[in-house]
Scaffold this motif. Sequence first.
Motif, short mmCIF file in Angstrom:
data_model
loop_
_atom_site.label_atom_id
_atom_site.label_comp_id
_atom_site.label_asym_id
_atom_site.label_seq_id
_atom_site.Cartn_x
_atom_site.Cartn_y
_atom_site.Cartn_z
N VAL A 1 25.85 -31.65 9.17
CA VAL A 1 26.56 -30.38 9.36
C VAL A 1 27.59 -30.62 10.46
CG1 VAL A 1 26.34 -27.91 9.77
CG2 VAL A 1 24.46 -29.17 8.70
N LEU A 2 28.86 -30.65 10.08
CA LEU A 2 29.93 -31.07 10.98
C LEU A 2 30.78 -29.88 11.44
CD1 LEU A 2 30.92 -34.19 8.87
CD2 LEU A 2 29.47 -34.15 10.90
N LYS A 3 31.42 -30.04 12.61
CA LYS A 3 32.14 -28.93 13.22
C LYS A 3 33.66 -29.00 13.18
CE LYS A 3 30.47 -27.28 17.08
NZ LYS A 3 29.93 -27.15 18.45
N PRO A 4 34.27 -30.00 12.53
CA PRO A 4 35.74 -30.05 12.58
C PRO A 4 36.44 -28.81 12.03
CG PRO A 4 34.88 -32.16 11.86
CD PRO A 4 33.72 -31.21 11.90
N ALA A 5 35.77 -28.04 11.15
CA ALA A 5 36.40 -26.83 10.63
C ALA A 5 36.68 -25.84 11.76
CB ALA A 5 35.51 -26.19 9.57
N ALA A 6 35.84 -25.88 12.79
CA ALA A 6 36.04 -24.98 13.93
C ALA A 6 36.67 -25.70 15.12
CB ALA A 6 34.70 -24.37 14.36
N ARG B 1 20.65 -44.72 2.32
CA ARG B 1 21.69 -45.25 1.42
C ARG B 1 22.82 -44.23 1.27
NH1 ARG B 1 19.24 -49.68 -2.65
NH2 ARG B 1 17.53 -50.33 -1.33
N ASP B 2 23.13 -43.85 0.00
CA ASP B 2 24.25 -42.92 -0.20
C ASP B 2 23.78 -41.48 -0.35
OD1 ASP B 2 22.99 -43.16 -2.62
OD2 ASP B 2 24.83 -43.27 -3.81
N ARG B 3 22.54 -41.21 0.03
CA ARG B 3 22.01 -39.85 -0.11
C ARG B 3 22.40 -39.02 1.12
NH1 ARG B 3 18.11 -43.24 -2.30
NH2 ARG B 3 16.96 -43.45 -0.36
N VAL B 4 23.69 -38.83 1.29
CA VAL B 4 24.23 -38.09 2.43
C VAL B 4 25.14 -36.99 1.90
CG1 VAL B 4 25.55 -38.23 4.56
CG2 VAL B 4 24.14 -40.18 3.84
N PHE B 5 24.93 -35.78 2.40
CA PHE B 5 25.75 -34.63 2.05
C PHE B 5 26.54 -34.22 3.30
CE2 PHE B 5 22.15 -34.78 -0.71
CZ PHE B 5 22.60 -34.36 -1.95
N TYR B 6 27.84 -34.12 3.15
CA TYR B 6 28.70 -33.79 4.29
C TYR B 6 29.12 -32.32 4.17
CZ TYR B 6 28.94 -38.86 4.54
OH TYR B 6 28.62 -40.19 4.63
N VAL B 7 28.66 -31.52 5.12
CA VAL B 7 28.94 -30.09 5.10
C VAL B 7 29.83 -29.74 6.29
CG1 VAL B 7 27.96 -27.78 5.16
CG2 VAL B 7 26.73 -29.62 3.98
N PHE B 8 31.02 -29.25 5.98
CA PHE B 8 31.92 -28.77 7.03
C PHE B 8 31.69 -27.27 7.13
CE2 PHE B 8 33.72 -32.73 5.60
CZ PHE B 8 34.07 -33.35 6.79
N ASN B 9 30.84 -26.90 8.07
CA ASN B 9 30.46 -25.50 8.21
C ASN B 9 31.51 -24.74 9.03
OD1 ASN B 9 28.64 -23.46 7.56
ND2 ASN B 9 27.62 -23.61 9.56
N ARG B 10 31.36 -23.42 9.02
CA ARG B 10 32.31 -22.53 9.69
C ARG B 10 33.72 -22.67 9.09
NH1 ARG B 10 30.57 -21.68 15.89
NH2 ARG B 10 28.34 -21.48 15.51
N ALA C 1 46.11 -22.08 10.21
CA ALA C 1 46.66 -23.07 9.28
C ALA C 1 46.59 -24.48 9.85
CB ALA C 1 48.12 -22.72 8.95
N GLN C 2 46.74 -24.61 11.16
CA GLN C 2 46.68 -25.94 11.77
C GLN C 2 45.29 -26.54 11.64
OE1 GLN C 2 47.71 -26.03 15.92
NE2 GLN C 2 47.93 -28.25 15.96
N LEU C 3 44.27 -25.70 11.88
CA LEU C 3 42.89 -26.17 11.70
C LEU C 3 42.66 -26.63 10.27
CD1 LEU C 3 40.35 -23.83 13.56
CD2 LEU C 3 40.70 -26.28 13.86
N ARG C 4 43.17 -25.84 9.31
CA ARG C 4 42.97 -26.16 7.90
C ARG C 4 43.63 -27.50 7.55
NH1 ARG C 4 44.45 -21.72 6.28
NH2 ARG C 4 46.63 -22.08 5.69
N GLN C 5 44.82 -27.73 8.05
CA GLN C 5 45.54 -28.97 7.76
C GLN C 5 44.82 -30.18 8.38
OE1 GLN C 5 49.43 -28.14 9.30
NE2 GLN C 5 49.98 -26.72 7.63
N ARG C 6 44.34 -30.01 9.59
CA ARG C 6 43.65 -31.11 10.26
C ARG C 6 42.35 -31.45 9.54
NH1 ARG C 6 43.77 -29.81 16.64
NH2 ARG C 6 42.68 -31.82 16.72
#
Length: 821
Positions: free
Chosen positions: A263-268, A290-299, A307-312
């Motif tokens: 659960v990652l925070k770059p969205a915020a 292995r490859d059993r990883v789910f990447y969730v960009f929460n918030r 818009a700048q956050l969205r682009q980044r």
Amino acid sequence: MTVNHPECANLKDQVNALLKLLQQEPKLRSQYNTIAVEHSLNKAISPRFEIVFAGAFSAGKSMLINALLERELLYSAEGHATGTECYIEYAEPNQERVVLTFLSLGEIHEQFGMMCKNLGLSTSIDPENIDRPEVIDKLQEICQEIIKKEGGESKSEYAKQAKALSLLIEGYQHNRDRINSVHNAIYSMDQLGFSNLSKAADYARRGSNSAVLKRLEYYCHHPLLKDGNILVDLPGIDAPVKKDAQLTYQKVENPDTSAVVTVLKPAAAGDMTTEETELLEKMKSNPGIRDRVFYVFNRIDQTWYNAQLRQRLDQLIQTQFRDTNRIYKTSGLLGFYGSQIKQTSGRDRFGLDSIFTESVKGLGGQEETPQFVSEFNNYCANSGKLSRSEFRVSVNGYETPNENYVRILSEWGTPLMDQLIQDSGIETFREAITQYLTNEKRPQLFTTLADDLQPICIGLKDYYNSQRQNLASQPREIDAMKAQELDRLNQQLQTIGSELEQYLAKKINLIIAEEDPDFENDFNRLKKQMVVRLDELLHQFSVLEAYKKATGSHSRNATAPFLAVLVEALYYLANELEDVLVEYAHMVVTNFCQRLLDSVKKTDSYLNLYRLLGKDGGIEQQFKKLEETLLSLIANEARRECDRYVRESPRFYDEGTFSIYQFRQTLQQTSQSYGAESIIKAEPAIRQLLKLDFEPKVSATIRSHFRQGMNQTLKTQVLPLAEQYKLDILQKYDVARAYLEKSLEKEAELKIAQNQKNLDVVEEKIAAYNQAVQGINACLQSMNLYGQQLPVISDNVSGDEFADAGELRENTDTISADLIG
């Protein structure tokens, strides 16, 4: 194991049987790493499948789990409020329960001290003071002042830390009787007086209680948790208490972990943090994930208004996550509470009087605005998500946030909430996780196991077929075996001669390259002894004895020149050093020849020659002659080297050198009288003069001249001997044939029996291999994994290695072409 396929009941034994077969083949086992197979096997048969939710504090891990289960189980709030481990497992409807593990008093003291330090409070505050009411009251007052000054508990990191300390103090006060001084006390929900999971979860979810809980184990009825699926929520990777943060890192490196939801925070936040990058790196090294990883960009809702956050965020995903399609953008807060609000109505003001009761309560009777209500209003007014929809929603400035919220839901109701949930991304994430856990997980685990086994099975199959073909092609009659052996005799003799020649050449080259440690040790003894002997000779040299020899050679003269004494000294030193060099050169050569003969006798070539001739064919005798020749040549080399010592060094009389200066000084001293006394008095100077002459000579001998001569002698004597012996061995064909004809019948009989025995062993291994592979294939077929079939070994070596799967191949085109035949 939890797989409901009887065909897979013996999977562990079958895989281990293959690994055991591999370990029995030294030529194969070093080529394959079985660790991956062991890990994939453990995952395939394990009754537990732990899915770790990992990320920073406030990333929304707990809220995301609540949203997945559509139940408010875990504590979820801004800030570093808890370091609790949470495990959520499956239970039948009537068996739901919670097990709670509390922090020990020592752990609470540790957290208390850390939080006070982070807030910059007085270092004189002793953690033991957590039991003193006046200190606690003062700290609570300070925490509230910080929160008020910062504008609220979620407005800054400083305020979050203050809230965390406040909750820890409050939790300790409320649960003091449940906290053990040393150990972690464990309670079931019944022991704490809770009649059902909801009430126990309400207790654990309360921030103050959560602050003093170390571990929570929920047993819930939810289809997502079936088949051993366990959701694990851990402290944030940026936890203020370092060991809490390390707990998450250790868990994602633990082989027991089966999958990770990051659960990652770059969205915020806009960028990945150092801790998040470290987390992703640590996961890569875990063979259990292995490859059993789910990447969730929460918030993700933060990017709707920036818009700048969205682009980044889009740029980050395109550059650093382009190799995976398991990327999800979610708003756990909107998704979870959206699903909860659908169960409410206008009668309870759409949750304000039920779900958000605690959040709404304010001081002086004035209502507070729950975070969800603020985000909901913001979604309706500013997100742009509803601009092209049927919803015409207005947020009025003359109404309070809560009034706007109630009015909007009264007007648009469930359809609007469904749209909110859809935009939150939670449904997409839930569907993906559900699809994976219910339909993809088991096939993927078994596919991974089959993929890991595939190269091992191909290696064993090819190896067994090669062995079988080789053994099956051997003669089975004694006469045929004898004829075959005799036919091979000439080639065997030629091979033996070539191998011996190569072996001797290798040994000589090692000596020339100074890489033979035994030879170097012997030669170092020679060098050392030459230096030691020179020092002894110089120390023992008597000028008087040299003077007497000089006058004794000339009966008419009663005196002798200084040069005559010097000549006698040169002869004396040269001859004495010659004796030493000859003696130790003899030692070096003798040891070399003995080691060489001993090592040759241990080679396969020598043993094979002895088997073919019944003797060594004269090798030992040849080595004796070689030793005699080498001793003579090396002794002559030593004598020639030391004979040259009699001559002064070329630069002995050069102008400007110390030696000519020493010579002149000594000459001047010895010229004072014509008797022996002047020369005897100059004895130290003469010794020094001799030392100046002999030390460079001896150094040159032991460092280059003599070693070069010895190397050249060994090479010119041993290599031609090896070449000649290679030819001599071929001339012994008739002797070898006569000897073999006497012993071949018995040998052929034994060899035929041994070949048959070896073939039986190979066939037994093939049968064990096929039994294991067919069992594994049956397990894979039961899950429709026809494309992952492992190769069987047919009775006919050139036949179809997949004969047992022939009918199955007609129903699938996914079997790799390189595994057929």
